[in-house]
Write a protein that holds these residues in place. Sequence first.
Motif, PDB file in Angstrom:
ATOM      1  N   CYS A 128       0.855  -1.197   0.000  1.00 35.99           N
ATOM      2  CA  CYS A 128       0.000   0.000   0.000  1.00 35.99           C
ATOM      3  C   CYS A 128       0.888   1.242   0.000  1.00 35.99           C
ATOM      4  CB  CYS A 128      -0.899   0.005   1.229  1.00 35.99           C
ATOM      5  SG  CYS A 128      -1.807   1.550   1.356  1.00 35.99           S
ATOM      6  N   THR A 130      -0.657   4.465  -0.362  1.00 33.03           N
ATOM      7  CA  THR A 130      -1.533   5.633  -0.186  1.00 33.03           C
ATOM      8  C   THR A 130      -1.073   6.453   1.029  1.00 33.03           C
ATOM      9  OG1 THR A 130      -3.288   4.382  -1.235  1.00 33.03           O
ATOM     10  CG2 THR A 130      -3.965   6.320  -0.054  1.00 33.03           C
ATOM     11  N   PRO A 132      -1.640   7.602   4.230  1.00 34.88           N
ATOM     12  CA  PRO A 132      -1.252   7.207   5.595  1.00 34.88           C
ATOM     13  C   PRO A 132      -0.057   6.242   5.613  1.00 34.88           C
ATOM     14  CG  PRO A 132      -3.624   7.160   5.362  1.00 34.88           C
ATOM     15  CD  PRO A 132      -3.079   7.385   3.981  1.00 34.88           C
ATOM     16  N   CYS A 133      -0.036   5.274   4.701  1.00 36.00           N
ATOM     17  CA  CYS A 133       1.105   4.351   4.670  1.00 36.00           C
ATOM     18  C   CYS A 133       2.361   5.075   4.189  1.00 36.00           C
ATOM     19  CB  CYS A 133       0.797   3.158   3.759  1.00 36.00           C
ATOM     20  SG  CYS A 133      -0.290   1.956   4.555  1.00 36.00           S
ATOM     21  N   CYS A 169      -5.066   2.291  -0.940  1.00 36.94           N
ATOM     22  CA  CYS A 169      -5.437   1.955   0.443  1.00 36.94           C
ATOM     23  C   CYS A 169      -6.171   0.612   0.553  1.00 36.94           C
ATOM     24  CB  CYS A 169      -6.315   3.061   1.001  1.00 36.94           C
ATOM     25  SG  CYS A 169      -6.862   2.734   2.667  1.00 36.94           S
ATOM     26  N   LEU A 170      -5.683  -0.218   1.464  1.00 37.62           N
ATOM     27  CA  LEU A 170      -6.304  -1.528   1.683  1.00 37.62           C
ATOM     28  C   LEU A 170      -7.140  -1.529   2.963  1.00 37.62           C
ATOM     29  CD1 LEU A 170      -3.366  -3.838   0.579  1.00 37.62           C
ATOM     30  CD2 LEU A 170      -5.526  -3.520  -0.580  1.00 37.62           C
ATOM     31  N   GLY A 171      -7.344  -0.336   3.528  1.00 35.33           N
ATOM     32  CA  GLY A 171      -8.264  -0.229   4.661  1.00 35.33           C
ATOM     33  C   GLY A 171      -7.660  -0.590   6.001  1.00 35.33           C
ATOM     34  N   ALA A 172      -6.336  -0.582   6.098  1.00 38.50           N
ATOM     35  CA  ALA A 172      -5.707  -0.868   7.395  1.00 38.50           C
ATOM     36  C   ALA A 172      -4.830   0.316   7.796  1.00 38.50           C
ATOM     37  CB  ALA A 172      -4.885  -2.147   7.314  1.00 38.50           C
ATOM     38  N   CYS A 173      -5.282   1.522   7.444  1.00 40.38           N
ATOM     39  CA  CYS A 173      -4.444   2.721   7.623  1.00 40.38           C
ATOM     40  C   CYS A 173      -4.005   2.915   9.067  1.00 40.38           C
ATOM     41  CB  CYS A 173      -5.207   3.963   7.189  1.00 40.38           C
ATOM     42  SG  CYS A 173      -6.294   3.713   5.810  1.00 40.38           S
TER      43      CYS A 173
HETATM   44  S1  FES Z   1      -3.330   3.978   3.447  1.00 46.02           S
HETATM   45 FE1  FES Z   1      -2.371   2.042   3.565  1.00 46.02          FE
HETATM   46  S2  FES Z   1      -3.976   0.815   4.324  1.00 46.02           S
HETATM   47 FE2  FES Z   1      -4.931   2.718   4.097  1.00 46.02          FE
END
Ligand code: FES
Length: 243
Positions: A128, A130, A132-133, A169-173
């Motif tokens: 990921c 995105t 936050p990651c 994003c895989l929803g584990a931000c």
């Molecule tokens: S930004 Fe990486 S899981 Fe949401």
Amino acid sequence: MIVKFRIANRSLWSNILRALHITSRLPSDVLFVHRDTPENNADTPFFFCQENMDRACALINLYPEGHSRGALIALLDLAQRQCGWLPLSAMHYVADMLRLPRMRVYEVATFYTMFIRQPAGQNIVNVCMTTPCWLRGSECIMEAVKDATKAEVGGISPCGRFSVFEVECLGACVNAPMIQINDDFYEDLTVEDVCRIIADIKECKKPNAGPQSGRFASEPICGLTSLCTPPLPPGHSIQDCLR
Ligand code: FES
């Protein structure tokens, strides 16, 4: 066409230039269009094995008559699990099963990054990238994944055991940075964690999925910061006259 701007005020012009940001173009790691290859074309043989055919029929029967298209994603996923990736001929097979125009299947298979439309390694590693990651160091995680697997983004490792993809994003931000390997999420990662996880998979071990920091889930890493006392009993703080 060349457009010439005449800006009398030079400092204004330099301010505008400073405000313009040019982002380098990042090509996608997969083509959205299909290109016939010897291993992926409309004539590539594909049939569900008997076990998967039973599963497919059970999935289709979950939907009322005339609405079997609801099983489309599940059937594509089944086909991908059988082959390790999703050939064009499998899309056609599923379209025929659900009596859908092939275009409806292409639309779904090209929209979701979970569908791998080209031959892939045994283990699909999704990194990921995105915001936050990325803020938590996903670029270093991506480098570590590439180093450990020896695969480039969108490519297969020389040993054929890994394919690496950059995903949104895989929803584990809340547990960033994270990667997904096949069906498992690995979260709260450091570069060392990535090296250990890939090394374990190379040795056919199953690394523990989930947060690698010692957290159970997504609770604060320093311990509870709120709701630290037992909840008050029912009726607490109600006026006596209302009891
Ligand atoms: S930004 Fe990486 S899981 Fe949401």
